[in-house]
Motif scaffolding. Sequence first.
Motif, PDB file in Angstrom:
ATOM      1  N   ASP A  86       2.490 -15.263   3.126  1.00 31.67           N
ATOM      2  CA  ASP A  86       3.901 -15.256   3.404  1.00 31.67           C
ATOM      3  C   ASP A  86       4.380 -13.940   4.014  1.00 31.67           C
ATOM      4  O   ASP A  86       4.169 -12.855   3.423  1.00 31.67           O
ATOM      5  CB  ASP A  86       4.767 -15.461   2.129  1.00 31.67           C
ATOM      6  N   GLY A  87       4.667 -13.962   5.480  1.00 31.29           N
ATOM      7  CA  GLY A  87       5.115 -12.575   6.002  1.00 31.29           C
ATOM      8  C   GLY A  87       6.327 -12.638   5.934  1.00 31.29           C
ATOM      9  O   GLY A  87       7.114 -11.679   6.613  1.00 31.29           O
ATOM     10  N   ASP A  88       7.152 -13.442   5.416  1.00 32.90           N
ATOM     11  CA  ASP A  88       8.875 -13.295   5.748  1.00 32.90           C
ATOM     12  C   ASP A  88       9.357 -12.328   4.752  1.00 32.90           C
ATOM     13  O   ASP A  88      10.746 -12.107   4.818  1.00 32.90           O
ATOM     14  CB  ASP A  88       9.392 -14.807   5.278  1.00 32.90           C
ATOM     15  N   HIS A  89       8.879 -11.707   3.856  1.00 29.72           N
ATOM     16  CA  HIS A  89       9.573 -10.753   2.899  1.00 29.72           C
ATOM     17  C   HIS A  89       8.973  -9.353   3.036  1.00 29.72           C
ATOM     18  O   HIS A  89       9.404  -8.458   2.302  1.00 29.72           O
ATOM     19  CB  HIS A  89       9.565 -10.885   1.689  1.00 29.72           C
ATOM     20  N   PHE A  90       8.313  -9.211   4.275  1.00 29.82           N
ATOM     21  CA  PHE A  90       8.008  -7.962   4.675  1.00 29.82           C
ATOM     22  C   PHE A  90       9.324  -7.089   4.776  1.00 29.82           C
ATOM     23  O   PHE A  90      10.317  -7.415   5.198  1.00 29.82           O
ATOM     24  CB  PHE A  90       7.215  -7.818   6.152  1.00 29.82           C
ATOM     25  N   TYR A  91       9.482  -5.888   4.245  1.00 34.00           N
ATOM     26  CA  TYR A  91      10.485  -4.931   3.947  1.00 34.00           C
ATOM     27  C   TYR A  91      11.412  -4.894   5.249  1.00 34.00           C
ATOM     28  O   TYR A  91      12.685  -5.311   5.163  1.00 34.00           O
ATOM     29  CB  TYR A  91       9.997  -3.422   3.715  1.00 34.00           C
ATOM     30  N   TYR A  92      10.853  -4.546   6.607  1.00 35.08           N
ATOM     31  CA  TYR A  92      11.719  -4.522   7.637  1.00 35.08           C
ATOM     32  C   TYR A  92      12.261  -6.099   8.468  1.00 35.08           C
ATOM     33  O   TYR A  92      13.290  -5.934   8.793  1.00 35.08           O
ATOM     34  CB  TYR A  92      10.931  -3.837   8.900  1.00 35.08           C
ATOM     35  N   ARG A  93      11.760  -6.949   7.921  1.00 38.26           N
ATOM     36  CA  ARG A  93      12.284  -8.242   8.014  1.00 38.26           C
ATOM     37  C   ARG A  93      13.599  -8.489   7.272  1.00 38.26           C
ATOM     38  O   ARG A  93      14.529  -9.054   7.591  1.00 38.26           O
ATOM     39  CB  ARG A  93      11.287  -9.291   7.891  1.00 38.26           C
ATOM     40  N   GLU A  94      13.112  -8.229   5.927  1.00 39.08           N
ATOM     41  CA  GLU A  94      14.169  -8.495   4.688  1.00 39.08           C
ATOM     42  C   GLU A  94      15.452  -7.649   5.127  1.00 39.08           C
ATOM     43  O   GLU A  94      16.511  -7.924   4.963  1.00 39.08           O
ATOM     44  CB  GLU A  94      13.375  -8.012   3.504  1.00 39.08           C
ATOM     45  N   LYS A  95      15.311  -6.489   5.675  1.00 40.53           N
ATOM     46  CA  LYS A  95      16.246  -5.628   6.033  1.00 40.53           C
ATOM     47  C   LYS A  95      16.776  -5.722   7.224  1.00 40.53           C
ATOM     48  O   LYS A  95      17.682  -4.788   7.704  1.00 40.53           O
ATOM     49  CB  LYS A  95      15.865  -4.204   5.839  1.00 40.53           C
ATOM     50  N   LYS A  96      16.476  -6.581   8.091  1.00 36.97           N
ATOM     51  CA  LYS A  96      16.898  -6.902   9.647  1.00 36.97           C
ATOM     52  C   LYS A  96      16.765  -5.786  10.185  1.00 36.97           C
ATOM     53  O   LYS A  96      17.521  -5.399  11.236  1.00 36.97           O
ATOM     54  CB  LYS A  96      18.556  -7.589   9.664  1.00 36.97           C
ATOM     55  N   LEU A  97      15.391  -5.204  10.308  1.00 35.90           N
ATOM     56  CA  LEU A  97      15.057  -3.929  10.992  1.00 35.90           C
ATOM     57  C   LEU A  97      13.522  -4.590  11.862  1.00 35.90           C
ATOM     58  O   LEU A  97      13.015  -3.615  12.202  1.00 35.90           O
ATOM     59  CB  LEU A  97      14.652  -2.933  10.108  1.00 35.90           C
ATOM     60  N   ASP A 103       1.019  -1.314   0.131  1.00 33.62           N
ATOM     61  CA  ASP A 103       0.072   0.019   0.008  1.00 33.62           C
ATOM     62  C   ASP A 103       0.655   1.066  -0.086  1.00 33.62           C
ATOM     63  O   ASP A 103       1.383   1.666   1.001  1.00 33.62           O
ATOM     64  CB  ASP A 103      -0.981   0.075   1.160  1.00 33.62           C
ATOM     65  N   VAL A 104       1.093   1.617  -1.097  1.00 34.67           N
ATOM     66  CA  VAL A 104       2.077   3.015  -1.386  1.00 34.67           C
ATOM     67  C   VAL A 104       1.357   4.178  -0.904  1.00 34.67           C
ATOM     68  O   VAL A 104       2.154   4.994  -0.219  1.00 34.67           O
ATOM     69  CB  VAL A 104       2.507   3.069  -2.851  1.00 34.67           C
ATOM     70  N   THR A 105       0.090   4.248  -0.988  1.00 31.94           N
ATOM     71  CA  THR A 105      -0.745   5.563  -0.580  1.00 31.94           C
ATOM     72  C   THR A 105      -0.344   5.630   0.969  1.00 31.94           C
ATOM     73  O   THR A 105      -0.212   6.755   1.694  1.00 31.94           O
ATOM     74  CB  THR A 105      -2.105   5.608  -0.602  1.00 31.94           C
ATOM     75  N   PHE A 106      -0.499   4.650   1.663  1.00 31.17           N
ATOM     76  CA  PHE A 106      -0.420   4.596   3.387  1.00 31.17           C
ATOM     77  C   PHE A 106       0.919   4.907   3.470  1.00 31.17           C
ATOM     78  O   PHE A 106       1.331   5.694   4.416  1.00 31.17           O
ATOM     79  CB  PHE A 106      -0.774   3.245   3.924  1.00 31.17           C
ATOM     80  N   ASP A 107       2.178   4.183   2.838  1.00 29.05           N
ATOM     81  CA  ASP A 107       3.525   4.564   3.302  1.00 29.05           C
ATOM     82  C   ASP A 107       3.916   5.997   2.930  1.00 29.05           C
ATOM     83  O   ASP A 107       4.420   6.630   3.621  1.00 29.05           O
ATOM     84  CB  ASP A 107       4.377   3.719   2.439  1.00 29.05           C
ATOM     85  N   ASN A 108       3.236   6.511   1.635  1.00 34.52           N
ATOM     86  CA  ASN A 108       3.389   7.904   1.169  1.00 34.52           C
ATOM     87  C   ASN A 108       2.888   8.796   2.290  1.00 34.52           C
ATOM     88  O   ASN A 108       3.499   9.624   2.722  1.00 34.52           O
ATOM     89  CB  ASN A 108       2.715   8.197  -0.133  1.00 34.52           C
ATOM     90  N   SER A 109       1.728   8.460   3.084  1.00 34.07           N
ATOM     91  CA  SER A 109       1.397   9.424   4.088  1.00 34.07           C
ATOM     92  C   SER A 109       2.101   9.263   5.402  1.00 34.07           C
ATOM     93  O   SER A 109       2.008  10.245   6.204  1.00 34.07           O
ATOM     94  CB  SER A 109      -0.250   9.010   4.579  1.00 34.07           C
ATOM     95  N   LEU A 110       3.005   8.502   5.563  1.00 35.05           N
ATOM     96  CA  LEU A 110       3.663   8.617   6.667  1.00 35.05           C
ATOM     97  C   LEU A 110       5.398   8.949   6.547  1.00 35.05           C
ATOM     98  O   LEU A 110       6.133   9.217   7.408  1.00 35.05           O
ATOM     99  CB  LEU A 110       4.254   7.124   7.264  1.00 35.05           C
ATOM    100  N   ARG A 126       9.006   5.549   4.086  1.00 37.03           N
ATOM    101  CA  ARG A 126       8.691   4.518   5.098  1.00 37.03           C
ATOM    102  C   ARG A 126       8.098   2.970   4.380  1.00 37.03           C
ATOM    103  O   ARG A 126       7.798   3.270   3.201  1.00 37.03           O
ATOM    104  CB  ARG A 126       7.403   5.207   5.775  1.00 37.03           C
ATOM    105  N   TYR A 127       8.438   2.079   5.070  1.00 39.67           N
ATOM    106  CA  TYR A 127       8.041   0.753   4.309  1.00 39.67           C
ATOM    107  C   TYR A 127       7.130  -0.146   5.250  1.00 39.67           C
ATOM    108  O   TYR A 127       7.193  -1.135   4.903  1.00 39.67           O
ATOM    109  CB  TYR A 127       9.319   0.056   3.723  1.00 39.67           C
ATOM    110  N   ASP A 128       6.164   0.791   6.070  1.00 39.28           N
ATOM    111  CA  ASP A 128       5.315  -0.214   6.928  1.00 39.28           C
ATOM    112  C   ASP A 128       4.416  -0.910   6.129  1.00 39.28           C
ATOM    113  O   ASP A 128       3.770  -1.833   6.759  1.00 39.28           O
ATOM    114  CB  ASP A 128       4.507   0.953   7.611  1.00 39.28           C
ATOM    115  N   TYR A 129       4.096  -0.886   4.986  1.00 40.00           N
ATOM    116  CA  TYR A 129       3.007  -1.480   4.016  1.00 40.00           C
ATOM    117  C   TYR A 129       3.736  -2.198   2.965  1.00 40.00           C
ATOM    118  O   TYR A 129       3.137  -2.356   1.962  1.00 40.00           O
ATOM    119  CB  TYR A 129       1.814  -0.728   3.487  1.00 40.00           C
ATOM    120  N   PHE A 130       4.971  -2.439   2.945  1.00 38.44           N
ATOM    121  CA  PHE A 130       5.756  -3.124   1.736  1.00 38.44           C
ATOM    122  C   PHE A 130       5.853  -4.853   2.086  1.00 38.44           C
ATOM    123  O   PHE A 130       6.607  -5.007   3.033  1.00 38.44           O
ATOM    124  CB  PHE A 130       6.909  -2.229   1.733  1.00 38.44           C
ATOM    125  N   ASN A 131       4.994  -5.401   1.236  1.00 36.59           N
ATOM    126  CA  ASN A 131       4.976  -6.882   1.338  1.00 36.59           C
ATOM    127  C   ASN A 131       4.368  -7.250   2.645  1.00 36.59           C
ATOM    128  O   ASN A 131       4.852  -8.324   3.419  1.00 36.59           O
ATOM    129  CB  ASN A 131       6.477  -7.251   1.032  1.00 36.59           C
TER     130      ASN A 131
END
Length: 374
Positions: free
Chosen positions: A272-283, A232-239, A245-250
């Motif tokens: 699949d929740g394993d490729h959520f941005y912050y997991r992928e980036k070890k954050l 959801d790029v609109t939601f990330d854009n609002s943050l 921000r990547y709160d809604y990325f994957n």
Amino acid sequence: GVCFRDSRLQGNKIKGAEVHFSPLFVKKEIQRRTVIEIYYYNHMNKTQQSAYHNILQGFQNMADEILIPRLEPEELYNVFFQLRLDHPEIFWATGFRYKYYQDSPNLIFVPEYLFEKNKVKEHQRAMQARVEKLVRPVKDKSEWEKEKFVHDFICENVRYDKLKKAYSHEIIGPLGQGVGVCEGIAKAVKVLCDALGLWCMIVICGNNPEKGIKYRHTWNIVKLGGKYYHMDVTFDNSLSHNGIRYDYFNLDDKNIFRDHEPLIAPAPHCTDGDHFYYREKKLSFTKQEDVYKRALQTAKKGRVFTFHWRGGYLTREILGELLELIRKAGKEKQKSARISLNWPQAVLCFDYVEDQGQPETEVTLEEANEGEQE
């Protein structure tokens, strides 16, 4: 023109209808069909597909009237609406009326266009050139890098159109004017992903007046490595005030529906929740000492730090402990913390300012949204 008995060329399953296309149209369709996902079309029945086909062809020729098989009014609206989610490159058809004769098995579909023919051609050329130029540098990158490029492009270049002009619902808002509402943004994302050969569709959820959600909301599902994810790029854009921000990325279904209403049209499940941005980036942290360690580094380096918490549900109690650690790390460097929180997605963002002896600032509760709010 070229005449087909059936249109398997386009990757669909209608047979028997004799349709005429120009050779150029055929060539372009072959090129486009290799990368474009027409999810809604593939989930329609034969009659709906036939209407969809005729309407699509009529739109491409900017026909004044289009003959289609007779559908119920609601069914017809859904075909029209979903066709435009499958084909966001058609930005000029914004509404329709229809006529019929009592005993006829057909309807006459009368489109409403946003611009006249010449203007459409002009905008089309501009959009095509813009998209081709934008995607060229990432054409050969991985699926993940392509997705991130599209996401970041929107967050850096598009602002929410509070006036909700007609073109903000179409790709020409975000790609031409740098403004858009969620529908226009989701369409721009799909057009860019289509051009990059990345599987992408537009999804839509209902409104919920009781929760103060006035409008339907639109975002995307992408497919990476054969698995589906919400973006959801609109939601990330609002943050994205202090960097992207990547709160809604994957996100998977479980997480996206924490602050999104249920979908009102079919879509694949995202499990699949394993490729959520912050997991992928070890954050994405599960241990409080990791948060403390990174907070110390942040206080020292003086930059903004964003992380995701997945050490169990983010209760008030756990949140209190995390805030305490973030503030403690700042005090060690004579700094005070400024913290914001996206609670539904358990994402915290903070930085430090020199401690002037002022009281600790309150945590800012961030509400990702369509951009309605500041």
